[in-house]
Design a protein around this motif. Structure first.
Motif, PDB file in Angstrom:
ATOM      1  N   ALA A 170      39.051  51.030  48.666  1.00  0.00           N
ATOM      2  CA  ALA A 170      38.361  50.071  47.904  1.00  0.00           C
ATOM      3  C   ALA A 170      37.474  51.096  47.108  1.00  0.00           C
ATOM      4  O   ALA A 170      36.427  51.175  47.295  1.00  0.00           O
ATOM      5  CB  ALA A 170      37.463  49.214  48.664  1.00  0.00           C
ATOM      6  N   ARG A 171      38.295  51.692  46.215  1.00  0.00           N
ATOM      7  CA  ARG A 171      37.619  52.634  45.158  1.00  0.00           C
ATOM      8  C   ARG A 171      37.848  52.626  43.912  1.00  0.00           C
ATOM      9  O   ARG A 171      38.951  52.017  43.471  1.00  0.00           O
ATOM     10  CB  ARG A 171      37.618  54.047  45.540  1.00  0.00           C
ATOM     11  N   TRP A 183      39.107  45.910  38.266  1.00  0.00           N
ATOM     12  CA  TRP A 183      38.458  45.835  37.224  1.00  0.00           C
ATOM     13  C   TRP A 183      36.899  46.099  37.251  1.00  0.00           C
ATOM     14  O   TRP A 183      36.369  45.787  38.436  1.00  0.00           O
ATOM     15  CB  TRP A 183      38.367  44.576  36.385  1.00  0.00           C
ATOM     16  N   GLU A 184      36.176  46.702  36.471  1.00  0.00           N
ATOM     17  CA  GLU A 184      34.778  46.796  36.440  1.00  0.00           C
ATOM     18  C   GLU A 184      34.297  45.213  36.582  1.00  0.00           C
ATOM     19  O   GLU A 184      34.361  44.412  35.502  1.00  0.00           O
ATOM     20  CB  GLU A 184      34.229  47.617  35.374  1.00  0.00           C
ATOM     21  N   ALA A 185      33.515  44.690  37.340  1.00  0.00           N
ATOM     22  CA  ALA A 185      33.142  43.494  37.600  1.00  0.00           C
ATOM     23  C   ALA A 185      32.104  42.662  36.313  1.00  0.00           C
ATOM     24  O   ALA A 185      32.596  41.527  35.991  1.00  0.00           O
ATOM     25  CB  ALA A 185      32.450  43.140  38.893  1.00  0.00           C
ATOM     26  N   ALA A 187      33.209  35.221  44.229  1.00  0.00           N
ATOM     27  CA  ALA A 187      32.038  35.656  43.466  1.00  0.00           C
ATOM     28  C   ALA A 187      31.487  36.949  43.793  1.00  0.00           C
ATOM     29  O   ALA A 187      31.687  37.432  45.046  1.00  0.00           O
ATOM     30  CB  ALA A 187      30.955  34.426  43.987  1.00  0.00           C
ATOM     31  N   LEU A 188      30.610  37.547  42.994  1.00  0.00           N
ATOM     32  CA  LEU A 188      29.955  38.632  43.162  1.00  0.00           C
ATOM     33  C   LEU A 188      28.540  38.507  42.667  1.00  0.00           C
ATOM     34  O   LEU A 188      28.510  38.535  41.404  1.00  0.00           O
ATOM     35  CB  LEU A 188      30.646  39.897  42.631  1.00  0.00           C
ATOM     36  N   ALA A 245      49.210  33.144  42.648  1.00  0.00           N
ATOM     37  CA  ALA A 245      48.915  32.765  43.913  1.00  0.00           C
ATOM     38  C   ALA A 245      48.007  33.549  44.609  1.00  0.00           C
ATOM     39  O   ALA A 245      47.102  32.846  45.601  1.00  0.00           O
ATOM     40  CB  ALA A 245      50.361  32.676  44.638  1.00  0.00           C
ATOM     41  N   PRO A 246      48.094  34.990  44.688  1.00  0.00           N
ATOM     42  CA  PRO A 246      46.854  35.800  45.723  1.00  0.00           C
ATOM     43  C   PRO A 246      45.640  35.299  45.187  1.00  0.00           C
ATOM     44  O   PRO A 246      45.284  35.520  43.829  1.00  0.00           O
ATOM     45  CB  PRO A 246      47.291  37.208  45.695  1.00  0.00           C
ATOM     46  N   SER A 247      44.568  35.118  46.054  1.00  0.00           N
ATOM     47  CA  SER A 247      43.269  35.359  45.691  1.00  0.00           C
ATOM     48  C   SER A 247      42.727  36.850  45.355  1.00  0.00           C
ATOM     49  O   SER A 247      43.059  37.778  46.197  1.00  0.00           O
ATOM     50  CB  SER A 247      42.312  34.527  46.911  1.00  0.00           C
ATOM     51  N   MET A 248      41.867  36.862  44.360  1.00  0.00           N
ATOM     52  CA  MET A 248      41.213  38.538  44.259  1.00  0.00           C
ATOM     53  C   MET A 248      40.271  38.788  45.396  1.00  0.00           C
ATOM     54  O   MET A 248      39.591  37.798  46.270  1.00  0.00           O
ATOM     55  CB  MET A 248      40.799  38.521  42.845  1.00  0.00           C
ATOM     56  N   LEU A 249      39.453  39.800  45.094  1.00  0.00           N
ATOM     57  CA  LEU A 249      38.445  40.262  46.025  1.00  0.00           C
ATOM     58  C   LEU A 249      37.566  41.162  45.197  1.00  0.00           C
ATOM     59  O   LEU A 249      37.798  42.136  44.641  1.00  0.00           O
ATOM     60  CB  LEU A 249      39.062  40.889  47.289  1.00  0.00           C
ATOM     61  N   ALA A 250      36.061  40.907  45.323  1.00  0.00           N
ATOM     62  CA  ALA A 250      35.001  41.567  44.842  1.00  0.00           C
ATOM     63  C   ALA A 250      34.524  42.550  45.866  1.00  0.00           C
ATOM     64  O   ALA A 250      33.738  42.108  46.970  1.00  0.00           O
ATOM     65  CB  ALA A 250      34.025  40.584  44.059  1.00  0.00           C
ATOM     66  N   VAL A 251      34.266  44.048  45.570  1.00  0.00           N
ATOM     67  CA  VAL A 251      33.690  44.778  46.222  1.00  0.00           C
ATOM     68  C   VAL A 251      32.967  45.982  45.597  1.00  0.00           C
ATOM     69  O   VAL A 251      33.541  46.337  44.521  1.00  0.00           O
ATOM     70  CB  VAL A 251      34.740  45.605  47.363  1.00  0.00           C
ATOM     71  N   ASN A 252      31.938  46.057  46.058  1.00  0.00           N
ATOM     72  CA  ASN A 252      30.970  47.205  45.255  1.00  0.00           C
ATOM     73  C   ASN A 252      31.015  47.175  43.675  1.00  0.00           C
ATOM     74  O   ASN A 252      31.407  47.946  43.115  1.00  0.00           O
ATOM     75  CB  ASN A 252      31.444  48.588  45.908  1.00  0.00           C
TER      76      ASN A 252
END
Length: 183
Positions: free
Chosen positions: A134-135, A92-94, A33-34, A70-77
């Motif tokens: 993380a850019r 990806w752009e969220a 979630a973001l 299988a891997p979980s994703m990550l939401a940052v900035n």
């Protein structure tokens, strides 16, 4: 995440709060979630990554035909980062799902991405730890370290240290090692 939906449930009663058609039948990774955006991905029988709104469920905001099984994703900035089972890294752009970059990492991946300060850590099943920034403007690999040759555990970060369980296979034997990286 699964059975072609992303759903929300009340934590105490288990009652469904909302459900939105998205993803595919079989999904392994956890949702991310973001803000009010919720992301899920799956890999069988379709390859789908989706974004839904927790505040306005009903239809997916965006969907891309990419498999992160299988891997979980990550939401940052305001961006969603992922590494697929086959080592394809995505940004990806969220809000829109617009691809910002795609990069190839060597190996297969079961572990989930971990944020370490301003870097993402992805560890392959073959024990290679990749640190990249993380850019969103470009993929920027900062380090690659070989830590064993048999890794399935997602690293943990605690107290400024990274903990990683990996193993070394060879000569018919398997020796596990727990690394603590940090000061």
């Amino acid at each position: 995440n699964g059975a072609k939906t992303i759903s929300s449930y009340h934590p105490e009663t288990g009652a469904e709060l909302w459900s939105t058609p998205a993803t595919t039948v079989e999904c392994v990774g956890s949702v991310v979630a973001l803000g009010d955006l919720v992301f899920g991905s799956g890999g069988y029988p379709d390859h789908i990554t989706s974004c839904v709104s927790a505040s306005q469920p009903g239809t997916a905001i965006w969907t891309v035909k990419k498999k992160v099984y299988a891997p979980s994703m990550l939401a940052v900035n305001d961006h969603l980062y992922a590494v697929s089972d086959r080592g394809i890294a995505y940004c990806w752009e969220a809000r829109t799902g617009k691809a910002k970059w795609v990069a190839r990492l060597k190996g297969d991946f079961s572990t989930s991405l971990v944020l370490v300060k301003d870097r993402l850590l992805a560890v392959s099943e073959q024990g290679t730890a990749y640190f990249f920034e993380a850019r969103s403007d470009k993929f920027s690999l900062r380090a690659r370290n070989q830590l064993g040759n048999d890794t399935f555990a997602t690293p943990s970060v605690c107290g400024g240290r990274i903990y990683l369980r990996t193993a070394q296979r060879g000569g018919g034997k398997r020796q596990e090692t727990l690394y603590c990286i940090g000061r």
